[in-house]
Motif scaffolding. Structure first.
Motif, mmCIF file in Angstrom:
data_model
loop_
_atom_site.group_PDB
_atom_site.id
_atom_site.type_symbol
_atom_site.label_atom_id
_atom_site.label_comp_id
_atom_site.label_asym_id
_atom_site.label_seq_id
_atom_site.Cartn_x
_atom_site.Cartn_y
_atom_site.Cartn_z
ATOM 1 N N LEU A 152 -7.904 -0.461 5.007
ATOM 2 C CA LEU A 152 -6.971 -0.019 4.089
ATOM 3 C C LEU A 152 -7.356 1.448 3.717
ATOM 4 O O LEU A 152 -6.408 2.127 3.173
ATOM 5 N N SER A 153 -8.610 2.032 3.975
ATOM 6 C CA SER A 153 -8.887 3.437 3.691
ATOM 7 C C SER A 153 -7.953 4.295 4.596
ATOM 8 O O SER A 153 -7.650 5.329 4.207
ATOM 9 N N ARG A 154 -7.656 3.703 5.668
ATOM 10 C CA ARG A 154 -6.665 4.522 6.792
ATOM 11 C C ARG A 154 -5.154 4.385 6.493
ATOM 12 O O ARG A 154 -4.380 5.227 6.997
ATOM 13 N N ALA A 155 -4.704 3.169 6.023
ATOM 14 C CA ALA A 155 -3.321 2.773 6.059
ATOM 15 C C ALA A 155 -2.566 3.486 4.952
ATOM 16 O O ALA A 155 -2.889 4.142 3.929
ATOM 17 N N PRO A 156 -1.512 4.151 5.503
ATOM 18 C CA PRO A 156 -0.513 4.974 4.357
ATOM 19 C C PRO A 156 -0.193 3.984 3.394
ATOM 20 O O PRO A 156 0.294 2.978 3.535
ATOM 21 N N ALA A 157 0.133 4.874 2.086
ATOM 22 C CA ALA A 157 0.343 3.977 1.088
ATOM 23 C C ALA A 157 1.646 3.288 1.020
ATOM 24 O O ALA A 157 2.653 3.918 1.691
#
Length: 444
Positions: A181-186
């Motif tokens: 989640l820290s790397r996933a695009p919003a």
């Protein structure tokens, strides 16, 4: 003309994305844990010298996940409560089976009643043999009940250790999801998938223990185990490890070993919360069983010592307590050794058996055993009643969550038709633009 083409092209791209999202919803309608998604769009507004605040089509801003954190938290809380109650009821049921299935209560009554037959004809050997056989059956019933409680405690340990192992695996999985989640695009489909995985892991964790969850701006979950003041089990992409121990008194110790050291975990919900309660109840049942067994052994052997058998010798012990005390053994093998008579009373005397009948009343071992069985049965009934109510509460919480996040195929079918029509209309815009441009070229 170029504006018309770009508007049509933007519509095709946007509604193609909307159709894909709707199709994904329909395809996953039957998958547990899937949360409905929608494609978010906004108008493209431009300001130029030729057009003032004119529209230039539509653009996709992202994929929105129709989840509600508050409703998900309500489901987790209800799941933890229900799992604890059901687990507690399971071990109460095991205690009930241990106390009832081996016929201990009946054997205890039969032993004292057999003494009355000896008192009716103290010189006869047949009633004495029956009393000795009844004593052997009573010792076997005590031992079988004791071993059944030991088996319940052993099975509880295995179940709790399996739950701890599963909790540790879920914590490790959640830490990996947090890292993703820290790397996933919003507002991306990838982020929505990770959020579904996060909520699924959290719900499974809540069935094992009560958890307190906080979410950061990336959607990452930080988890406290065992209540709001519990130790940190998952923080970002790091996680701790839970361990389980139980002592002979039935006290369970849970601890979280993390990067900040070791902290005690007080589970009040989930399977582990039920295991804590069950372990204490099993230990209490064993303590009471041992106390009743000790009262029988000491009382009966003391009565024996006060009288004499058919051969005029002092009465020898009938029972011997084991380790634990409830694992009784029969140590008297000769029926003639049953001390029915008072010292010097002779073979026809039954005066000492009156002491045994008196022991039956003063020790109240039959009543104590009956009280233990009744108390356990009452607690089991109460747990099952509470479980029924908590099941309804959890079902309501799940329905409330799913009313927002669940997929409604009728609604998705309507949306699919609407987006298809919009896609076709956007295609028609491009076709009109091409035809208009071709007409202009033909005029020249």
């Amino acid at each position: 003309m170029s504006d018309l083409l770009s508007i049509g092209a933007s519509g095709i791209r946007a509604y193609q994305s909307a159709i894909a999202t709707t199709s994904d919803n329909i395809a996953n309608a039957g998958n547990e844990g899937y949360t409905r998604r929608t494609t978010e769009m906004r108008e493209v507004v431009t300001t130029s010298s030729l057009r003032s605040n004119g529209g230039s089509g539509v653009v996709v801003t992202g994929v929105s996940r129709m989840g509600d954190d508050a409703r998900a938290d309500a489901v987790r809380s209800a799941s933890a409560d229900l799992a604890r109650t059901e687990t507690s009821a399971t071990w109460l049921g095991r205690i009930e089976n241990a106390l009832n299935d081996n016929g201990l209560s009946d054997q205890l009554t039969a032993f004292f009643n057999s003494a009355k037959s000896v008192a009716a004809d103290p010189s006869a050997t047949a009633p004495r043999a029956i009393m000795l056989e009844s004593a052997a059956s009573l010792a076997s019933a005590f031992t079988a009940t004791s071993k059944a409680l030991d088996g319940a405690a052993s099975d509880l340990d295995a179940s709790a250790e399996a739950a701890v192992s599963q909790l540790n695996q879920l914590a490790a999985g959640l830490a990996k999801v947090n890292a993703g989640l820290s790397r996933a695009p919003a507002n991306s489909a990838g982020q929505a998938t990770l959020l579904d995985q996060r909520d699924g892991l959290l719900e499974q964790m809540s069935a094992l223990t009560d958890v307190t969850v906080t979410l950061d701006d990336f959607g990452r979950a930080n988890v406290l185990a065992g209540g709001r003041d519990g130790p940190m089990l998952v923080q970002g992409d790091t996680h701790g490890a839970v361990t389980y121990l139980r002592n002979e008194e039935g006290a369970v110790s849970l601890a979280v070993h993390g990067k900040d050291g070791t902290r005690t975990m007080m589970a009040s919900g989930g399977t582990l919360g039920g295991a804590i309660e069950g372990a204490q109840r099993i230990a209490n049942a064993r303590t009471e069983l041992d106390a009743i067994a000790a009262a029988v052994v000491d009382g009966v052997n003391d009565v024996q010592a006060q009288g004499e058998g058919l051969d005029g010798r002092p009465g020898a012990p009938i029972f011997a307590a084991g380790d634990p005390p409830a694992e009784l053994s029969l140590v008297l093998s000769d029926p003639r050794g049953i001390a029915a008579a008072l010292p010097g009373g002779g073979s026809r005397d039954n005066g000492n058996l009156a002491n045994l009948e008196s022991l039956r009343g003063t020790s109240n071992v039959e009543g104590r055993l009956g009280d233990a069985i009744t108390a356990n049965a009452t607690a089991l009934t109460a747990r099952r009643t509470v479980a029924d109510a908590q099941t309804a509460i959890r079902d309501t919480a799940v329905a409330s969550r799913d009313s927002l996040s669940g997929v409604n195929l009728d609604e998705e079918a309507v949306d699919l038709m609407r987006f298809q029509q919009a896609y076709q209309a956007s295609s028609r815009i491009i076709q009109v633009a091409r035809e208009t441009l071709q007409s202009i070229l033909n005029i020249q």
